[in-house]
Design a protein around this motif. Structure first.
Motif, mmCIF file in Angstrom:
data_model
loop_
_atom_site.group_PDB
_atom_site.id
_atom_site.type_symbol
_atom_site.label_atom_id
_atom_site.label_comp_id
_atom_site.label_asym_id
_atom_site.label_seq_id
_atom_site.Cartn_x
_atom_site.Cartn_y
_atom_site.Cartn_z
ATOM 1 N N ALA A 39 0.844 -1.279 0.059
ATOM 2 C CA ALA A 39 0.063 0.095 0.185
ATOM 3 C C ALA A 39 1.157 1.378 -0.139
ATOM 4 C CB ALA A 39 -0.863 0.038 1.238
ATOM 5 N N PRO A 40 0.358 2.463 -0.351
ATOM 6 C CA PRO A 40 1.040 3.594 -0.659
ATOM 7 C C PRO A 40 1.480 4.196 0.788
ATOM 8 C CG PRO A 40 -1.171 3.926 -1.627
ATOM 9 C CD PRO A 40 -0.907 2.511 -1.270
ATOM 10 N N SER A 41 2.512 4.465 0.963
ATOM 11 C CA SER A 41 2.915 5.099 2.411
ATOM 12 C C SER A 41 2.369 6.378 2.790
ATOM 13 C CB SER A 41 4.536 5.400 2.196
ATOM 14 O OG SER A 41 4.757 6.037 3.567
ATOM 15 N N LYS A 42 2.058 6.585 3.984
ATOM 16 C CA LYS A 42 1.237 7.673 4.551
ATOM 17 C C LYS A 42 2.360 8.719 5.384
ATOM 18 C CE LYS A 42 -3.098 6.170 4.039
ATOM 19 N NZ LYS A 42 -3.607 6.543 2.862
ATOM 20 N N GLY A 43 3.458 8.007 5.628
ATOM 21 C CA GLY A 43 4.592 8.975 5.924
ATOM 22 C C GLY A 43 4.744 10.447 5.631
ATOM 23 N N PRO A 44 4.463 10.809 4.180
ATOM 24 C CA PRO A 44 4.584 12.225 3.910
ATOM 25 C C PRO A 44 3.440 12.931 4.341
ATOM 26 C CG PRO A 44 5.328 10.882 1.947
ATOM 27 C CD PRO A 44 4.760 9.884 3.116
ATOM 28 N N VAL A 76 -2.452 22.185 0.272
ATOM 29 C CA VAL A 76 -1.699 21.041 -0.549
ATOM 30 C C VAL A 76 -1.871 19.729 0.062
ATOM 31 C CG1 VAL A 76 0.732 20.404 -1.014
ATOM 32 C CG2 VAL A 76 -0.121 22.938 -1.463
ATOM 33 N N LEU A 77 -1.965 19.699 1.545
ATOM 34 C CA LEU A 77 -1.863 18.553 2.329
ATOM 35 C C LEU A 77 -3.418 17.703 1.921
ATOM 36 C CD1 LEU A 77 -0.999 16.684 4.416
ATOM 37 C CD2 LEU A 77 -2.233 18.065 6.172
ATOM 38 N N ILE A 78 -4.568 18.679 1.759
ATOM 39 C CA ILE A 78 -5.824 18.067 1.533
ATOM 40 C C ILE A 78 -5.846 17.513 -0.008
ATOM 41 C CG2 ILE A 78 -8.262 18.468 0.997
ATOM 42 C CD1 ILE A 78 -8.072 20.521 3.480
ATOM 43 N N ALA A 79 -5.273 18.276 -0.776
ATOM 44 C CA ALA A 79 -5.327 18.063 -2.146
ATOM 45 C C ALA A 79 -4.213 16.609 -2.411
ATOM 46 C CB ALA A 79 -4.443 19.040 -3.096
ATOM 47 N N TRP A 80 -3.358 16.486 -1.761
ATOM 48 C CA TRP A 80 -2.408 15.301 -1.678
ATOM 49 C C TRP A 80 -3.197 14.071 -1.286
ATOM 50 C CZ3 TRP A 80 3.284 15.595 0.646
ATOM 51 C CH2 TRP A 80 4.019 14.376 0.208
ATOM 52 N N MET A 81 -3.785 14.221 -0.124
ATOM 53 C CA MET A 81 -4.802 13.374 0.407
ATOM 54 C C MET A 81 -5.824 12.853 -0.417
ATOM 55 S SD MET A 81 -4.875 14.417 4.263
ATOM 56 C CE MET A 81 -6.650 13.767 4.671
ATOM 57 N N LEU A 82 -6.351 13.631 -1.402
ATOM 58 C CA LEU A 82 -7.352 13.311 -2.554
ATOM 59 C C LEU A 82 -6.729 12.491 -3.424
ATOM 60 C CD1 LEU A 82 -9.807 16.329 -2.070
ATOM 61 C CD2 LEU A 82 -9.982 14.168 -1.073
ATOM 62 N N LEU A 83 -5.494 12.948 -4.078
ATOM 63 C CA LEU A 83 -4.867 12.301 -5.156
ATOM 64 C C LEU A 83 -4.846 10.796 -5.152
ATOM 65 C CD1 LEU A 83 -1.915 14.596 -5.976
ATOM 66 C CD2 LEU A 83 -4.274 14.297 -7.178
ATOM 67 N N PRO A 84 -5.216 10.268 -5.923
ATOM 68 C CA PRO A 84 -5.215 8.569 -6.116
ATOM 69 C C PRO A 84 -3.693 8.086 -6.031
ATOM 70 C CG PRO A 84 -5.681 9.206 -8.109
ATOM 71 C CD PRO A 84 -5.531 10.534 -7.233
ATOM 72 N N GLN A 85 -3.400 7.226 -5.172
ATOM 73 C CA GLN A 85 -2.146 6.670 -4.772
ATOM 74 C C GLN A 85 -2.108 5.190 -5.294
ATOM 75 O OE1 GLN A 85 0.345 8.135 -1.790
ATOM 76 N NE2 GLN A 85 -0.427 10.264 -2.361
ATOM 77 N N PRO A 86 -1.495 4.888 -6.294
ATOM 78 C CA PRO A 86 -1.576 3.311 -6.682
ATOM 79 C C PRO A 86 -0.884 2.660 -5.889
ATOM 80 C CG PRO A 86 0.243 4.552 -8.121
ATOM 81 C CD PRO A 86 -0.539 5.680 -7.171
ATOM 82 N N VAL A 87 -1.379 1.133 -5.703
ATOM 83 C CA VAL A 87 -0.773 0.104 -5.090
ATOM 84 C C VAL A 87 0.454 -0.466 -5.874
ATOM 85 C CG1 VAL A 87 -1.236 -2.091 -4.115
ATOM 86 C CG2 VAL A 87 -2.794 -0.285 -3.988
ATOM 87 N N SER A 88 1.707 -0.775 -5.260
ATOM 88 C CA SER A 88 2.848 -1.438 -6.074
ATOM 89 C C SER A 88 2.712 -2.780 -5.608
ATOM 90 C CB SER A 88 4.051 -0.681 -5.552
ATOM 91 O OG SER A 88 4.205 -0.836 -4.066
ATOM 92 N N GLY A 89 3.489 -3.589 -6.560
ATOM 93 C CA GLY A 89 3.647 -4.955 -6.407
ATOM 94 C C GLY A 89 3.772 -5.877 -7.424
#
Length: 137
Positions: free
Chosen positions: A10-15, A48-61
């Protein structure tokens, strides 16, 4: 063999947490030191924080079945037939591990290591399917 191995990260929530912490520290500075000139910066960081949270973050694997090794299986799937792979080459490069596919025709292709499980699991899964993994020091 009909067993399918799937590894998803899953994408990282760290940033997001780091930006949220920075915004909270900025708000504390605004209220504690009465630095009203920083209010616009707080609004910009919040947007910027809200926009970043709304952007789709792809699953890697990666997905490995009896016939194919599928890289970036949930972003941009690219199946590679296991019959075309001579072996996988693993090398330690500082803190990161680099993995490359060596094809039967001699060409070499580097793999994004963020898509792969730990090396021991990768070796075991590919050994079941007859594809060797060689380590280079």
């Amino acid at each position: 063999m009909s067993d399918v191995y799937e590894y998803r990260r899953a994408p990282s929530k760290g940033p997001i947490w780091l930006a949220l912490l920075g915004m909270i520290l900025l708000l504390v500075a605004i209220f504690y030191f009465e630095a009203t000139q920083l209010q616009a910066l707080a609004w910009v960081i919040g947007a910027v924080l809200i926009a970043w949270m709304l952007l789709p973050q792809p699953v890697s694997g990666v997905r490995i079945d009896s016939d194919h090794l599928t890289l970036a299986a949930w972003r941009d799937p690219r199946p590679i037939p296991l019959d075309d792979i001579a072996y996988l080459r693993v090398s330690e490069a500082g803190l990161d591990t680099e993995v490359a596919i060596v094809y039967r025709d001699g060409t070499v292709e580097d793999i994004f290591s963020g898509d792969l499980p730990d090396i021991d699991t990768l070796i075991a899964v590919l050994a079941e399917r007859g594809t060797p993994v060689r380590e280079v020091s």
